[in-house]
Write an enzyme that holds these catalytic residues in place. Structure first.
Site, PDB file in Angstrom:
ATOM      1  N   SER A   1       0.794  -1.227   0.000  1.00 35.11           N
ATOM      2  CA  SER A   1       0.000   0.000   0.000  1.00 35.11           C
ATOM      3  C   SER A   1       0.825   1.275   0.000  1.00 35.11           C
ATOM      4  CB  SER A   1      -0.933   0.023   1.215  1.00 35.11           C
ATOM      5  OG  SER A   1      -0.181   0.044   2.411  1.00 35.11           O
TER       6      SER A   1
ATOM      7  N   ASP B   1      -5.773   7.280   9.769  1.00 32.49           N
ATOM      8  CA  ASP B   1      -5.671   5.884  10.202  1.00 32.49           C
ATOM      9  C   ASP B   1      -4.372   5.588  10.933  1.00 32.49           C
ATOM     10  OD1 ASP B   1      -3.751   5.802   8.186  1.00 32.49           O
ATOM     11  OD2 ASP B   1      -4.838   4.379   6.925  1.00 32.49           O
TER      12      ASP B   1
ATOM     13  N   HIS C   1      -1.025   5.227   6.962  1.00 33.99           N
ATOM     14  CA  HIS C   1      -0.644   5.556   5.590  1.00 33.99           C
ATOM     15  C   HIS C   1      -0.297   7.026   5.397  1.00 33.99           C
ATOM     16  CE1 HIS C   1      -3.136   1.896   5.308  1.00 33.99           C
ATOM     17  NE2 HIS C   1      -2.188   1.541   4.460  1.00 33.99           N
TER      18      HIS C   1
END
Length: 242
Positions: A62, A211, A214
């Site tokens: 990611s 979050d 990220h």
């Protein structure tokens, strides 16, 4: 929050998938919109790229895929803009998939390579955070990364390895084994290494999304700034060798 606790969180690298790229999908090219091509991540006007276009494969999880970001803000797109700002006519292909472990990356590597229109001049390999988050065996992660790098070597594709480190909470023996993976494999395959490419996210929490895992667009830009001096010379050398 102590920086090593932050690192433990960041090491998830997207335990949840953003759905941008299916695990077996052929990666889409990260063609940067005209507006993005006119400026680098820090807003400076770039130099006009010179020479022929150089293909770079960004293969990872990611942190390369660009979780919760437009593809034009993801690491491959911002790296492409930064390379062009240095006069390197690069096209960086986004082959990141959120949630991928080293095993998942190895499983899809042949599919990714077969789906490319032409062999890349360079591959950026970024895996291991999800293995760390799940407490998977460092020896297994090493074996998977070793197999990936061997596959790139078979294709005569130079590699830049993006490394991370396990936090103290993982235990001294786990840390010793895990942290040794990246420098040892870099030496084995004569690959360039960025030892701790998520360092800016640990040092400045404003660069991380809500979050707590990220990077934001600016966080990605900071990662590009940290890694560009390692990657740019390798791209240039790979282009000359083609």
């Amino acid at each position: 929050m102590h920086k090593w606790l932050i690192l433990a969180a960041l090491s998830g690298l997207a335990a949840c998938s953003d759905g941008e790229t299916a695990p077996n999908a052929i990666p889409q090219d990260t063609a940067i919109p005209a507006a993005a091509q006119r400026e680098t991540p820090d807003g400076a006007l770039p130099a006009v790229p010179n020479g022929r276009e150089i293909q770079v494969l960004a293969f990872g999880d990611s942190l390369l895929a660009g979780y919760n970001l437009p593809r034009s803000d993801a690491y491959p797109a911002q790296l492409e803009a930064a390379l062009r700002a240095r006069g390197i006519d690069a096209r960086v292909i986004n082959a990141g998939v959120s949630g991928d472990t080293t095993a998942a990356g190895l499983q899809r590597l042949d599919f990714v390579l077969d789906g490319l229109e032409q062999k890349p001049a360079l591959a950026i390999v970024e895996f291991g955070g999800n293995d760390l988050l799940r407490g998977l065996s460092p020896s297994l992660a090493r074996d998977n990364l070793d197999a990936m790098l061997a596959r790139f070597a078979e294709e005569d594709i130079p590699v830049v390895i993006m490394g991370i480190e396990a936090p103290p909470s993982a235990g001294s023996e786990y840390r010793r084994q895990f942290n040794a993976i990246y420098p040892e494999l870099a030496e084995k395959y004569d690959a360039a290494l960025v030892p701790m490419f998520i360092a800016p996210l640990i040092e400045d929490r404003t660069l991380v999304q809500a979050d707590q895992i990220h990077p934001t667009r600016n966080g990605v830009a900071a990662m590009v700034s940290l890694t560009i001096d390692t990657i740019a010379p390798v791209v240039q050398k790979a282009a000359v060798a083609e």
